[in-house]
Scaffold this active site. Structure first.
Site, mmCIF file in Angstrom:
data_model
loop_
_atom_site.group_PDB
_atom_site.id
_atom_site.type_symbol
_atom_site.label_atom_id
_atom_site.label_comp_id
_atom_site.label_asym_id
_atom_site.label_seq_id
_atom_site.Cartn_x
_atom_site.Cartn_y
_atom_site.Cartn_z
ATOM 1 C CB THR A 182 -0.898 0.043 1.249
ATOM 2 O OG1 THR A 182 -0.049 0.029 2.387
ATOM 3 C CG2 THR A 182 -1.837 -1.133 1.299
ATOM 4 C CD GLU A 227 -5.075 -2.293 2.396
ATOM 5 O OE1 GLU A 227 -5.510 -1.746 1.358
ATOM 6 O OE2 GLU A 227 -4.406 -1.689 3.252
ATOM 7 C CE LYS A 243 -16.888 13.360 15.520
ATOM 8 N NZ LYS A 243 -16.564 12.489 16.595
ATOM 9 C CD1 TRP A 303 -17.414 13.187 12.078
ATOM 10 C CD2 TRP A 303 -18.205 11.263 11.272
ATOM 11 N NE1 TRP A 303 -16.771 12.171 12.724
ATOM 12 C CE2 TRP A 303 -17.237 10.973 12.261
ATOM 13 C CE3 TRP A 303 -18.827 10.198 10.627
ATOM 14 C CZ2 TRP A 303 -16.883 9.676 12.613
ATOM 15 C CZ3 TRP A 303 -18.472 8.902 10.971
ATOM 16 C CH2 TRP A 303 -17.512 8.639 11.959
HETATM 17 P P1 AMP Z 1 -5.494 2.220 -2.726
HETATM 18 O O1 AMP Z 1 -5.326 1.104 -1.782
HETATM 19 O O2 AMP Z 1 -4.247 3.015 -2.937
HETATM 20 O O3 AMP Z 1 -6.090 1.739 -4.007
HETATM 21 O O4 AMP Z 1 -6.506 3.262 -2.105
HETATM 22 C C1 AMP Z 1 -7.771 2.856 -1.663
HETATM 23 C C2 AMP Z 1 -8.528 4.055 -1.165
HETATM 24 O O5 AMP Z 1 -8.815 4.958 -2.243
HETATM 25 C C3 AMP Z 1 -9.894 3.709 -0.605
HETATM 26 O O6 AMP Z 1 -9.829 3.227 0.701
HETATM 27 C C4 AMP Z 1 -10.609 5.047 -0.731
HETATM 28 O O7 AMP Z 1 -10.260 5.916 0.323
HETATM 29 C C5 AMP Z 1 -10.048 5.615 -2.018
HETATM 30 N N1 AMP Z 1 -10.968 5.326 -3.132
HETATM 31 C C6 AMP Z 1 -10.921 4.319 -4.015
HETATM 32 N N2 AMP Z 1 -11.922 4.415 -4.903
HETATM 33 C C7 AMP Z 1 -12.638 5.504 -4.575
HETATM 34 C C8 AMP Z 1 -13.811 6.134 -5.102
HETATM 35 N N3 AMP Z 1 -14.440 5.676 -6.168
HETATM 36 N N4 AMP Z 1 -14.265 7.243 -4.463
HETATM 37 C C9 AMP Z 1 -13.638 7.731 -3.382
HETATM 38 N N5 AMP Z 1 -12.528 7.200 -2.848
HETATM 39 C C10 AMP Z 1 -12.031 6.094 -3.431
#
Ligand code: AMP
Length: 543
Positions: free
Chosen positions: A185, A331, A437, A442
């Site tokens: 990640t 993940e 917040k 929120w």
């Molecule tokens: P990653 O593991 O780098 O792919 O990031 C995952 C994170 O990206 C998720 O937990 C979200 O916070 C954000 N994310 C992924 N897809 C979206 C989406 N369509 N809209 C908003 N946030 C997203």
């Protein structure tokens, strides 16, 4: 009583075998550093994959060894995906946009044995090689004509290695629980963490991606993954496309280039493309400026960050392209939710509100939201909660971690805050650490950003919480102007009136040259908060 069906293992080897046997003539097109348009067929791709598996054996790779890649989306990277995973090795894709010290940390943590790298990353690795304690050698993904002079220890040329090997390989019968791939990640806090995908998870996830209300891929399609192969296996496109025998179109290092994307789509007849919002902004800008359109393109999948409405609208109105919003994470392999086509007779305002949500859970993913007391808030599309998930393609523990990554009752906490509406649509409102917040309530920064992006002249927008004497925190809007646009920050704030709850309206708006981004292209709110640490509310901010 047990069922009486065959016990065949769900492995990527079966995907490769199926593709090779049924669709030998389907094409794979790539842009690479040494060829602006490489083309070959599955038959050739899998013959070379076998040559590579033989070469890896000769290099001394042993079952379970991590073989790392620092490479863009192209056919050689595709060969590496299958040659490693299907011979019992682990394909460890590394994001070259990370800081060099993070790359060194990841390679050492994963104990990578061999590194397969695009020529442009040779200098990066030369600078790091001394710190890499487990790496036996390097293979540069090119042919002898383009092989750079390098002082990397034990460096080989990819095409020279392959040329020495036979075109068949005795693929081992793997248990479906065998590790297939590893991806770290991006690690906005602490060290990056590795997610170790199994063959079984990848195969089930492939089925999930292919479902009719998800990517719905068909044999006669051409698919353009603009999401990097170093980021969650390019959303599984390199597995899903061969499973149905469609054409694969790889953009190589030109992922952010509107012109390359436009040419590939128009010349290769691309029907579906997948990527984060920024790549679509680049493509749309190019199409606008060159008065081009993309007749073959039928739909795009947007995920990774919330998709601005302006992108969906321009795609649909100017190009007849439907935009599907999807949500997931490293993940989760990454598929979590997908926003299928809304019914054509849905009133426009309702359709727009629904399409801005992240969609419904794909079959295979269960989701729940929990509030601060651990209770489930109502699924009314309003109440927020921490989003938790479970399913067969979701991480149970991080690579080398002693402890499970799950809650005591077996759910994975995504770190996202979300609503779920009565129809089951997920609405991501924030990352837990980005939630604002105000007076104990929120405020969704994503919703405010979405609205800001509908305003003329705003190229990019971010909302962060800034501490406030009376309300603990209030939202601050930070915007980047589109080229040539003159923005009036007061008018931008006024425009929110009537569109969001009164107490959600940002207290101030500031204009910046650019916003900080993470290595995966998301706005880095952590860096933005740091940059604006000295920011103070204007005197006249209402208390
Ligand atoms: P990653 O593991 O780098 O792919 O990031 C995952 C994170 O990206 C998720 O937990 C979200 O916070 C954000 N994310 C992924 N897809 C979206 C989406 N369509 N809209 C908003 N946030 C997203």
């Amino acid at each position: 009583m047990l069922g009486m069906m065959m016990q065949s293992q769900l492995t990527l080897t079966e995907v490769m075998r199926h593709a090779n046997a049924n669709f030998p003539n389907s094409e794979i097109i790539s842009v690479t550093a040494d060829n602006p348009r490489h083309r070959y067929r599955y038959r050739e791709a899998f013959a070379r994959t076998a040559q590579l598996a033989n070469a890896l054996q000769k290099l001394g790779a042993e079952p379970g060894d991590r073989i790392a890649t620092l490479a863009w989306n192209d056919y050689r990277h595709f060969e590496l995906y299958y040659a490693t995973s299907c011979s019992g090795l682990v394909c460890h894709t590394i994001n070259p946009r990370l800081f060099p010290e993070q790359i060194a940390y990841i390679i050492n943590h994963a104990e990578d044995r061999w590194l397969f790298i695009d020529p442009m990353f040779v200098p990066l690795l030369e600078a790091l090689a001394d710190q890499l304690t487990t790496v036996k050698g390097y293979v540069v993904l090119t042919d002898s004509d383009h092989m750079p002079v390098t002082d990397l220890p034990n460096a080989h040329c990819y095409e020279e290695l392959l040329a020495l090997e036979p075109e068949n390989f005795d693929w081992p019968l793997l248990d479906e629980g065998t590790a297939a791939a590893l991806c770290y990640t991006s690690g906005t806090t602490g060290n990056p963490k590795g997610v170790l995908y199994s063959h079984r998870a990848m195969v089930l996830h492939t089925y999930g991606v292919l479902m009719p209300d998800v990517f719905a891929l068909q044999q006669d399609e051409a698919v353009l993954p603009v999401v990097p192969m170093f980021h969650v296996n390019a959303w599984a496109v390199p597995y899903a496309v061969p499973a149905v025998g469609a054409k694969l179109v790889f953009p190589g290092p030109k992922m952010g280039c509107g012109e390359t994307l436009s040419n590939l789509i128009r010349e290769e007849g691309v029907t579906i493309a997948a990527g984060v919002p920024t790549v679509w902004l680049a493509l749309l800008k190019h199409l606008r400026e060159h008065d081009q359109t993309v007749p073959s393109l039928n739909r795009v999948v947007v995920g990774g960050s919330a998709c601005p409405w302006s992108v969906m609208e321009e795609f649909e109105q100017k190009h007849g392209v439907y935009t599907h919003h999807a949500w997931g994470m490293t993940e989760m392999s990454p598929l979590g939710t997908y926003n299928a086509r809304v019914p054509a007779d849905l009133p426009a305002e309702e359709a727009r509100a629904r399409r801005l949500k992240q969609g419904r859970a794909a079959f295979g993913v269960e989701m729940r939201i929990v509030d601060e007391q651990g209770q489930p808030p109502p699924h009314d599309g309003q109440a927020f909660g921490a989003l938790q998930v479970r399913g067969p393609w979701i991480c149970e523990r991080y690579f080398k971690a002693e402890e499970s990554a799950l809650t005591s009752d077996g759910w994975f906490d995504t770190g996202d805050v979300a609503t779920i509406d009565p129809q089951g649509y997920l609405g991501i409102t924030d990352r837990t650490k980005d939630v604002i917040k105000s007076g104990g309530e929120w405020i969704s920064s994503i919703e405010l950003e979405n609205f800001a992006m509908t305003q003329e002249g705003i190229a990019e927008a971010a909302v962060i919480g800034v501490s406030h004497e009376r309300w603990a925190e209030r939202p601050l809007l930070v915007v980047v102007a589109a080229p040539g646009a003159a923005l009036d920050t007061r008018a931008i704030i006024r425009a929110f009136e009537g569109h969001v709850a009164k107490w959600w309206i940002p207290d101030d708006c500031i204009l910046v040259e650019e916003l900080p981004h993470t290595a995966t292209g998301k706005i880095s709110k952590k860096d933005l908060r740091q940059q604006l640490a000295e920011y103070r509310w204007p005197e006249e901010t209402p208390a």
